[in-house]
Structures are given as C-alpha cells and as structure tokens.
Scaffold this motif. Structure first.
Motif, PDB file in Angstrom:
ATOM      1  N   ILE A  57       0.862  -1.181   0.000  1.00  0.00           N
ATOM      2  CA  ILE A  57       0.000   0.000   0.000  1.00  0.00           C
ATOM      3  C   ILE A  57       0.896   1.228   0.000  1.00  0.00           C
ATOM      4  O   ILE A  57       1.683   1.431   0.919  1.00  0.00           O
ATOM      5  N   SER A  58       0.758   2.021  -1.048  1.00  0.00           N
ATOM      6  CA  SER A  58       1.533   3.247  -1.199  1.00  0.00           C
ATOM      7  C   SER A  58       0.602   4.431  -0.955  1.00  0.00           C
ATOM      8  O   SER A  58      -0.434   4.550  -1.607  1.00  0.00           O
ATOM      9  N   ILE A  59       0.969   5.291  -0.011  1.00  0.00           N
ATOM     10  CA  ILE A  59       0.133   6.447   0.325  1.00  0.00           C
ATOM     11  C   ILE A  59       0.969   7.711   0.181  1.00  0.00           C
ATOM     12  O   ILE A  59       2.071   7.811   0.721  1.00  0.00           O
ATOM     13  N   SER A  60       0.432   8.666  -0.565  1.00  0.00           N
ATOM     14  CA  SER A  60       1.113   9.953  -0.724  1.00  0.00           C
ATOM     15  C   SER A  60       0.088  11.071  -0.691  1.00  0.00           C
ATOM     16  O   SER A  60      -1.087  10.861  -0.991  1.00  0.00           O
ATOM     17  N   GLY A  61       0.551  12.239  -0.307  1.00  0.00           N
ATOM     18  CA  GLY A  61      -0.307  13.419  -0.332  1.00  0.00           C
ATOM     19  C   GLY A  61      -0.458  13.887  -1.772  1.00  0.00           C
ATOM     20  O   GLY A  61       0.442  13.718  -2.586  1.00  0.00           O
ATOM     21  N   GLN A  64       2.392  15.536  -3.945  1.00  0.00           N
ATOM     22  CA  GLN A  64       3.668  15.299  -3.271  1.00  0.00           C
ATOM     23  C   GLN A  64       4.357  14.087  -3.878  1.00  0.00           C
ATOM     24  O   GLN A  64       3.716  13.142  -4.318  1.00  0.00           O
ATOM     25  N   ASP A  65       5.684  14.121  -3.895  1.00  0.00           N
ATOM     26  CA  ASP A  65       6.449  12.996  -4.425  1.00  0.00           C
ATOM     27  C   ASP A  65       6.728  11.936  -3.367  1.00  0.00           C
ATOM     28  O   ASP A  65       6.941  10.780  -3.693  1.00  0.00           O
ATOM     29  N   LYS A  66       6.728  12.317  -2.101  1.00  0.00           N
ATOM     30  CA  LYS A  66       7.054  11.396  -1.016  1.00  0.00           C
ATOM     31  C   LYS A  66       5.924  10.391  -0.824  1.00  0.00           C
ATOM     32  O   LYS A  66       4.754  10.767  -0.699  1.00  0.00           O
ATOM     33  N   LYS A  67       6.287   9.098  -0.797  1.00  0.00           N
ATOM     34  CA  LYS A  67       5.307   8.036  -0.601  1.00  0.00           C
ATOM     35  C   LYS A  67       5.661   7.246   0.646  1.00  0.00           C
ATOM     36  O   LYS A  67       6.824   7.015   0.940  1.00  0.00           O
ATOM     37  N   GLU A  68       4.642   6.851   1.375  1.00  0.00           N
ATOM     38  CA  GLU A  68       4.809   5.966   2.515  1.00  0.00           C
ATOM     39  C   GLU A  68       4.334   4.581   2.077  1.00  0.00           C
ATOM     40  O   GLU A  68       3.275   4.454   1.460  1.00  0.00           O
ATOM     41  N   LEU A  88      -5.293  12.481   0.016  1.00  0.00           N
ATOM     42  CA  LEU A  88      -4.324  11.419  -0.212  1.00  0.00           C
ATOM     43  C   LEU A  88      -4.603  10.658  -1.491  1.00  0.00           C
ATOM     44  O   LEU A  88      -5.737  10.608  -1.972  1.00  0.00           O
ATOM     45  N   ILE A  89      -3.554  10.031  -2.004  1.00  0.00           N
ATOM     46  CA  ILE A  89      -3.654   9.082  -3.111  1.00  0.00           C
ATOM     47  C   ILE A  89      -3.164   7.747  -2.568  1.00  0.00           C
ATOM     48  O   ILE A  89      -2.074   7.663  -1.998  1.00  0.00           O
ATOM     49  N   ILE A  90      -3.978   6.705  -2.732  1.00  0.00           N
ATOM     50  CA  ILE A  90      -3.653   5.383  -2.212  1.00  0.00           C
ATOM     51  C   ILE A  90      -3.568   4.410  -3.385  1.00  0.00           C
ATOM     52  O   ILE A  90      -4.493   4.328  -4.192  1.00  0.00           O
ATOM     53  N   ILE A  91      -2.463   3.666  -3.462  1.00  0.00           N
ATOM     54  CA  ILE A  91      -2.267   2.685  -4.521  1.00  0.00           C
ATOM     55  C   ILE A  91      -1.973   1.336  -3.877  1.00  0.00           C
ATOM     56  O   ILE A  91      -1.099   1.235  -3.010  1.00  0.00           O
ATOM     57  N   LEU A  92      -2.708   0.300  -4.305  1.00  0.00           N
ATOM     58  CA  LEU A  92      -2.518  -1.058  -3.816  1.00  0.00           C
ATOM     59  C   LEU A  92      -1.941  -1.903  -4.934  1.00  0.00           C
ATOM     60  O   LEU A  92      -2.467  -1.892  -6.056  1.00  0.00           O
ATOM     61  N   LYS A 102      -6.791   4.812  -5.665  1.00  0.00           N
ATOM     62  CA  LYS A 102      -7.894   5.607  -5.108  1.00  0.00           C
ATOM     63  C   LYS A 102      -7.365   6.997  -4.812  1.00  0.00           C
ATOM     64  O   LYS A 102      -6.430   7.167  -4.040  1.00  0.00           O
ATOM     65  N   GLU A 103      -7.966   8.001  -5.450  1.00  0.00           N
ATOM     66  CA  GLU A 103      -7.592   9.393  -5.220  1.00  0.00           C
ATOM     67  C   GLU A 103      -8.706  10.111  -4.472  1.00  0.00           C
ATOM     68  O   GLU A 103      -9.838   9.651  -4.444  1.00  0.00           O
ATOM     69  N   GLY A 104      -8.361  11.229  -3.894  1.00  0.00           N
ATOM     70  CA  GLY A 104      -9.372  12.054  -3.242  1.00  0.00           C
ATOM     71  C   GLY A 104      -9.780  11.575  -1.860  1.00  0.00           C
ATOM     72  O   GLY A 104     -10.827  11.959  -1.344  1.00  0.00           O
ATOM     73  N   VAL A 105      -8.967  10.745  -1.223  1.00  0.00           N
ATOM     74  CA  VAL A 105      -9.244  10.311   0.143  1.00  0.00           C
ATOM     75  C   VAL A 105      -8.798  11.429   1.076  1.00  0.00           C
ATOM     76  O   VAL A 105      -7.655  11.868   1.014  1.00  0.00           O
ATOM     77  N   THR A 106      -9.707  11.909   1.909  1.00  0.00           N
ATOM     78  CA  THR A 106      -9.389  13.024   2.795  1.00  0.00           C
ATOM     79  C   THR A 106      -9.178  12.531   4.225  1.00  0.00           C
ATOM     80  O   THR A 106     -10.042  11.872   4.790  1.00  0.00           O
TER      81      THR A 106
END
Length: 140
Positions: A57-61, A64-68, A88-92, A102-106
């Motif tokens: 699971i990749s989460i970034s603002g 932003q380029d930084k991903k967690e 946030l943008i979440i990529i699985l 999934k984009e637009g997660v607040t």
C-alpha cells in the motif's frame, strides 16, 4: 487545626485531579496507551472476500512525491501510524492482482480513518496491460 488544613487541602486538590483526568480523556488512545492509527483497514479479494496478505500500500499526499509504503498482514489488515492531514492518493499493488488506485481520500487531523478495499485478480496477467518498450517497437 493541622488536621483541618490537610482535609481542606485534599478537598481542593481532588477536584483538580479529577478535572485533569477528565480533560486528558483517551486522546485517540486505546486502553493500552498506544495511539490509534491514522488509517487502518482490510484488503480482500473481490470475488471471494478472502483477505489478501502481502499487498503493498503506497500512500502519498496529493501533489507530493514522497510516498509511505505499508504491507497487509496475514489477515489482510494494514495500519498507518501517522499521516499528515489532507487529500491522499492510495495505490494497492500485488503480483497477480490488478493495481488499485484511489484518489481524493481526505484525512482529517485527529480523526482515524478506516478503509476497506477489494482487489481483483481477474485479468491481472493479461499482457495487453503490461508496458514493455520492445512491444512498442513491434507495433510500429
């Protein structure tokens, strides 16, 4: 006279101690004193609803380029301990499954977010979805 002073002092301190305890409350912590995760949830397979282990699971603002990066456990669960508030943008991703975005997660400050995702393994091995530079040369 000393006994009365001690009692008055205790009566003055006791309400303050109770008020302090009430104001501190739980502050987003469970009973063991650990803070609640900012984001948590479950990843399961679309058709079977079985939990999927090892999903990255990749989460970034947004912007932003930084991903967690986080990974689901054996039960398909994931926990994100801290994230700054915002969109946030979440990529699985997992081999054998379609990438889910999934984009637009607040995420709001101090409000834990619980998210559950279903990912599909249908068509994941379809070569037409895979980018390869040599395949582009074949089509010319």
């Amino acid at each position: 006279m000393r006994g009365k002073k001690k009692i008055l002092l205790l009566l003055a301190i006791l309400p303050l101690a109770l008020l302090t305890k009430a104001n501190n409350g739980n502050n987003g912590s469970d009973d063991r004193g650990k803070p609640e995760p900012a984001i948590s949830g479950l990843v399961s397979e679309t058709g079977t609803k079985k939990p999927v282990q090892g999903v990255t699971i990749s989460i970034s603002g947004k912007g932003q380029d930084k991903k967690e990066l986080f990974t689901t456990d054996a039960a398909g669960n994931f926990k994100v301990p801290q994230m700054p508030a915002g969109e946030l943008i979440i990529i699985l991703e997992k081999k054998g499954y379609k990438t889910f975005r999934k984009e637009g997660v607040t995420l709001k400050e101090g409000v834990p977010l619980k998210l559950n995702f279903d990912i599909s393994n249908e068509g994941a091995d379809d070569e037409s979805d895979v980018f390869h530079p040599l395949r582009m040369m074949d089509s010319e």
